[in-house]
Scaffold this motif. Structure first.
Motif, PDB file in Angstrom:
ATOM      1  N   GLN A 229      -0.571  16.166   5.985  1.00  0.00           N
ATOM      2  CA  GLN A 229      -0.491  14.898   5.262  1.00  0.00           C
ATOM      3  C   GLN A 229      -1.794  14.119   5.371  1.00  0.00           C
ATOM      4  OE1 GLN A 229       2.261  13.793   3.280  1.00  0.00           O
ATOM      5  NE2 GLN A 229       0.478  12.619   2.621  1.00  0.00           N
ATOM      6  N   ALA A 230      -2.390  14.100   6.573  1.00  0.00           N
ATOM      7  CA  ALA A 230      -3.670  13.403   6.736  1.00  0.00           C
ATOM      8  C   ALA A 230      -4.756  14.068   5.913  1.00  0.00           C
ATOM      9  CB  ALA A 230      -4.063  13.361   8.212  1.00  0.00           C
ATOM     10  N   ALA A 231      -4.760  15.400   5.897  1.00  0.00           N
ATOM     11  CA  ALA A 231      -5.743  16.127   5.090  1.00  0.00           C
ATOM     12  C   ALA A 231      -5.564  15.805   3.605  1.00  0.00           C
ATOM     13  CB  ALA A 231      -5.613  17.630   5.336  1.00  0.00           C
ATOM     14  N   SER A 232      -4.309  15.762   3.156  1.00  0.00           N
ATOM     15  CA  SER A 232      -4.025  15.442   1.766  1.00  0.00           C
ATOM     16  C   SER A 232      -4.471  14.023   1.421  1.00  0.00           C
ATOM     17  CB  SER A 232      -2.526  15.604   1.491  1.00  0.00           C
ATOM     18  OG  SER A 232      -2.199  15.226   0.181  1.00  0.00           O
TER      19      SER A 232
ATOM     20  N   ILE B  29       0.855  -1.177   0.000  1.00  0.00           N
ATOM     21  CA  ILE B  29       0.000   0.000   0.000  1.00  0.00           C
ATOM     22  C   ILE B  29       0.896   1.234   0.000  1.00  0.00           C
ATOM     23  CG2 ILE B  29      -1.905  -1.148   1.185  1.00  0.00           C
ATOM     24  CD1 ILE B  29      -1.012   0.268   3.763  1.00  0.00           C
ATOM     25  N   ALA B  30       0.390   2.295  -0.584  1.00  0.00           N
ATOM     26  CA  ALA B  30       1.175   3.527  -0.704  1.00  0.00           C
ATOM     27  C   ALA B  30       1.317   4.200   0.657  1.00  0.00           C
ATOM     28  CB  ALA B  30       0.508   4.472  -1.694  1.00  0.00           C
ATOM     29  N   LYS B  31       2.521   4.712   0.939  1.00  0.00           N
ATOM     30  CA  LYS B  31       2.776   5.476   2.154  1.00  0.00           C
ATOM     31  C   LYS B  31       2.731   6.965   1.838  1.00  0.00           C
ATOM     32  CE  LYS B  31       6.231   4.118   4.714  1.00  0.00           C
ATOM     33  NZ  LYS B  31       7.576   3.688   5.118  1.00  0.00           N
ATOM     34  N   ALA B  32       2.693   7.764   2.905  1.00  0.00           N
ATOM     35  CA  ALA B  32       2.588   9.218   2.732  1.00  0.00           C
ATOM     36  C   ALA B  32       3.799   9.798   2.018  1.00  0.00           C
ATOM     37  CB  ALA B  32       2.413   9.888   4.099  1.00  0.00           C
ATOM     38  N   ASP B  33       4.969   9.146   2.194  1.00  0.00           N
ATOM     39  CA  ASP B  33       6.184   9.686   1.588  1.00  0.00           C
ATOM     40  C   ASP B  33       6.391   9.211   0.154  1.00  0.00           C
ATOM     41  OD1 ASP B  33       6.808   7.055   2.037  1.00  0.00           O
ATOM     42  OD2 ASP B  33       8.453   7.437   3.428  1.00  0.00           O
TER      43      ASP B  33
ATOM     44  N   LEU C 128      -0.150  10.326  14.916  1.00  0.00           N
ATOM     45  CA  LEU C 128      -1.450   9.689  14.710  1.00  0.00           C
ATOM     46  C   LEU C 128      -2.396  10.552  13.880  1.00  0.00           C
ATOM     47  CD1 LEU C 128      -2.027   8.173  18.278  1.00  0.00           C
ATOM     48  CD2 LEU C 128      -0.973   7.103  16.269  1.00  0.00           C
ATOM     49  N   GLY C 129      -1.846  11.170  12.845  1.00  0.00           N
ATOM     50  CA  GLY C 129      -2.668  11.945  11.926  1.00  0.00           C
ATOM     51  C   GLY C 129      -2.914  13.374  12.345  1.00  0.00           C
ATOM     52  N   TYR C 130      -2.393  13.779  13.488  1.00  0.00           N
ATOM     53  CA  TYR C 130      -2.545  15.148  13.972  1.00  0.00           C
ATOM     54  C   TYR C 130      -1.202  15.869  13.953  1.00  0.00           C
ATOM     55  CZ  TYR C 130      -7.355  14.737  15.703  1.00  0.00           C
ATOM     56  OH  TYR C 130      -8.714  14.611  15.801  1.00  0.00           O
ATOM     57  N   ARG C 131      -1.259  17.179  13.754  1.00  0.00           N
ATOM     58  CA  ARG C 131      -0.065  18.010  13.880  1.00  0.00           C
ATOM     59  C   ARG C 131      -0.165  18.818  15.168  1.00  0.00           C
ATOM     60  NH1 ARG C 131       3.121  20.724   9.096  1.00  0.00           N
ATOM     61  NH2 ARG C 131       3.703  18.506   9.075  1.00  0.00           N
ATOM     62  N   PHE C 132       0.895  18.750  15.963  1.00  0.00           N
ATOM     63  CA  PHE C 132       0.993  19.512  17.206  1.00  0.00           C
ATOM     64  C   PHE C 132       1.917  20.693  16.942  1.00  0.00           C
ATOM     65  CE2 PHE C 132      -0.309  15.318  18.293  1.00  0.00           C
ATOM     66  CZ  PHE C 132      -1.086  15.427  19.431  1.00  0.00           C
ATOM     67  N   ARG C 133       1.433  21.911  17.246  1.00  0.00           N
ATOM     68  CA  ARG C 133       2.208  23.105  16.893  1.00  0.00           C
ATOM     69  C   ARG C 133       1.751  24.304  17.715  1.00  0.00           C
ATOM     70  NH1 ARG C 133      -0.682  26.244  12.608  1.00  0.00           N
ATOM     71  NH2 ARG C 133      -2.780  25.372  12.483  1.00  0.00           N
ATOM     72  N   PRO C 134       2.640  25.290  17.869  1.00  0.00           N
ATOM     73  CA  PRO C 134       2.228  26.551  18.501  1.00  0.00           C
ATOM     74  C   PRO C 134       1.560  27.451  17.473  1.00  0.00           C
ATOM     75  CG  PRO C 134       4.556  26.612  18.007  1.00  0.00           C
ATOM     76  CD  PRO C 134       4.075  25.255  17.580  1.00  0.00           C
ATOM     77  N   LYS C 135       0.659  28.291  17.948  1.00  0.00           N
ATOM     78  CA  LYS C 135      -0.047  29.191  17.044  1.00  0.00           C
ATOM     79  C   LYS C 135      -0.461  30.442  17.800  1.00  0.00           C
ATOM     80  CE  LYS C 135      -3.803  29.248  13.652  1.00  0.00           C
ATOM     81  NZ  LYS C 135      -4.947  28.487  13.072  1.00  0.00           N
ATOM     82  N   ILE C 136      -0.345  31.587  17.134  1.00  0.00           N
ATOM     83  CA  ILE C 136      -0.776  32.847  17.748  1.00  0.00           C
ATOM     84  C   ILE C 136      -2.282  33.007  17.563  1.00  0.00           C
ATOM     85  CG2 ILE C 136      -0.658  35.355  17.607  1.00  0.00           C
ATOM     86  CD1 ILE C 136       2.225  35.175  16.987  1.00  0.00           C
ATOM     87  N   ILE C 137      -2.976  33.184  18.680  1.00  0.00           N
ATOM     88  CA  ILE C 137      -4.431  33.350  18.668  1.00  0.00           C
ATOM     89  C   ILE C 137      -4.795  34.605  19.458  1.00  0.00           C
ATOM     90  CG2 ILE C 137      -6.636  32.327  19.354  1.00  0.00           C
ATOM     91  CD1 ILE C 137      -5.388  30.804  17.130  1.00  0.00           C
ATOM     92  N   ARG C 138      -5.771  35.344  18.968  1.00  0.00           N
ATOM     93  CA  ARG C 138      -6.253  36.505  19.719  1.00  0.00           C
ATOM     94  C   ARG C 138      -7.269  36.034  20.746  1.00  0.00           C
ATOM     95  NH1 ARG C 138      -8.808  41.457  16.463  1.00  0.00           N
ATOM     96  NH2 ARG C 138     -10.488  39.925  16.189  1.00  0.00           N
ATOM     97  N   ASN C 139      -7.009  36.333  22.015  1.00  0.00           N
ATOM     98  CA  ASN C 139      -7.911  35.886  23.066  1.00  0.00           C
ATOM     99  C   ASN C 139      -9.126  36.807  23.190  1.00  0.00           C
ATOM    100  OD1 ASN C 139      -7.091  38.184  24.512  1.00  0.00           O
ATOM    101  ND2 ASN C 139      -5.589  37.047  25.735  1.00  0.00           N
ATOM    102  N   ARG C 140      -9.986  36.532  24.146  1.00  0.00           N
ATOM    103  CA  ARG C 140     -11.232  37.294  24.274  1.00  0.00           C
ATOM    104  C   ARG C 140     -11.002  38.733  24.716  1.00  0.00           C
ATOM    105  NH1 ARG C 140     -13.826  34.349  29.646  1.00  0.00           N
ATOM    106  NH2 ARG C 140     -12.081  34.749  31.072  1.00  0.00           N
TER     107      ARG C 140
END
Length: 418
Positions: free
Chosen positions: A311-314, A68-72, A284-296
């Motif tokens: 990659q999972a989305a693709s 079966i094809a792999k992501a790479d 496991l199909g998720y990307r863990f990353r920091p991100k700048i978000i505007r709070n309330r």
């Protein structure tokens, strides 16, 4: 039970194993026998299998090699046992799994009863927020390189049933049949695709990694899902030292950490990207990353979050693209719904855990393909715009057709200020 049989294996156990194999479905092995074919003479087939298992005369047929094809872009080899062999493996699994489960580490999550990928992901996110460094490990060709001698040492320690030990060894050393029909002897590894292989893999890595970490580095938490492993460290030096130590440890057990895919990740502020170039990791199909978000309060803060990986989305978009849209122009919309709703529901249930809006955006590609289908089917639709208006109206009036049309608009990221 006949007293002439050297091994006492209850017939009811074989029947239960058959039920589980049938529920899991799966394709045929080297004998081209499907579960439907097996059912045509079910009573005789099950009796024959029980008789051979009980007498010690059961020898597994070769494992069918498929790719079966792999992501790479590379191909992953799988080993597909026959239906009978899957049932035999399930018999052994049902017998030995309770004993092995009593020893496994709580942070081992893959292919275990009562454990899930979502549990592993939740723990990964919690610990990544508390510790600044992650060692993201990839074992190169784990299922193909598992050492049989070390594997049997662990089996002999925990499995008391002589017949189970006998058949496990036979499965480990069963031949592989390649697509061209040639047979290959196997002296290491366990087929990825076998019923019992995930259990054997967990036992092997329990001693190679889990128990070893607990004894030598009890202060470093980790999550392991089969051969995917994430370790959490306080400092960069600690993660670098652990990487070097684990490279040696895995080599001692006949395994190798992938030199390019194993990486040290800084999990806090992306503002330090120049100093720490690797600030995200996939698990496991998720990307863990920091991100700048505007709070309330209107202020921008750095949050560490998890969401579907690129990659999972693709991969999901590619699966949608490969659906037989042109052939479906002769189908009605309800037919397409019946063919696609379970697959969509599976994607949504898995990826909405850390971002419903993310998986909803990915599945919008399904609507794009549906527009092309509508333009093919209804000749009155001359333009893509007309097809788009048709699909958009259905989203409002027939939401029940597709789970992606029922996905809520609320944001589901699990986030917390770093």
């Amino acid at each position: 039970m006949s007293q002439t049989k050297p091994f006492e294996i209850p017939k009811d156990l074989v029947v239960e194993a058959y039920r589980r194999v049938k529920a899991n479905k799966g394709c045929a092995g080297v004998d081209d026998q499907s579960i439907y074919d097996f059912d045509q003479d079910l009573k005789s087939n099950l009796y024959t299998l029980w008789n051979r298992l009980s007498s010690g005369s059961y020898h597994p047929p070769p494992v069918k090699r498929v790719y079966i094809a792999k992501a790479d872009g590379k191909q992953r080899p799988l080993g597909i046992p026959t239906i009978s062999d899957r049932i035999a493996q399930m018999v052994v699994k049902l017998v030995i799994e309770p004993e092995l489960e009593s020893h496994f580490h709580p942070d081992s999550y893959g292919y275990r009863p009562g454990k899930s990928a979502h549990q592993a992901l939740t723990r990964t996110l919690e610990r990544s927020r508390k510790r600044a460094w992650v060692l993201d490990m990839d074992i190169k060709g784990f299922f193909d390189n598992l050492d049989h001698r070390l594997m049997m040492r662990a089996i002999n320690k925990h499995v008391s049933e002589r017949w189970a030990r006998l058949y496990i060894y036979r499965w480990l050393t069963a031949q592989v049949q390649h697509p061209d029909g040639t047979l290959e002897a196997r002296h290491q590894g366990t087929p990825q695709g076998g019923v019992i292989s995930p259990l054997l893999a967990n036992l092997y890595l329990h001693y190679t990694f889990d128990l070893w970490m607990e004894r030598h580095h009890p202060g470093i938490p980790f999550e392991r899902y089969a051969d995917d492993i994430v370790c959490h460290c306080h400092h960069q030096l600690e993660s670098e030292q652990l990487k070097a130590i684990l490279e040696t440890r895995f080599e001692e057990c006949g395994l190798q950490l992938h030199p390019e895919k194993t990486k040290i990740v800084y999990c806090k502020s992306h503002r330090r990207r120049g100093r720490y170039p690797v600030i995200s990791f996939d698990f496991l199909g998720y990307r863990f990353r920091p991100k700048i978000i505007r709070n309330r309060h209107g202020k921008h803060e750095v949050y560490f979050m998890a969401g579907i990986s690129p990659q999972a989305a693709s991969n999901i978009r590619e699966q949608i693209r490969r659906l037989p849209w042109r052939a479906w122009q002769w189908c009605e919309l309800n037919d397409i719904s019946q063919r696609c709703r379970d697959r969509q529901r599976g994607w949504i249930n898995y990826f909405k855990r850390f971002g419903e809006s993310e998986i909803r955006n990915v599945l919008f590609y399904f609507d794009k393909c549906l527009r092309r289908w509508a333009k093919l089917k209804y000749k009155a639709m001359k333009t893509v715009s007309q097809a788009a208006r048709y699909v958009n109206s259905l989203r409002q009036t027939a939401k029940q057709l597709f789970p992606s049309w029922q996905c809520g608009a609320k944001k589901g990221w699990m986030a917390r200020a770093v």
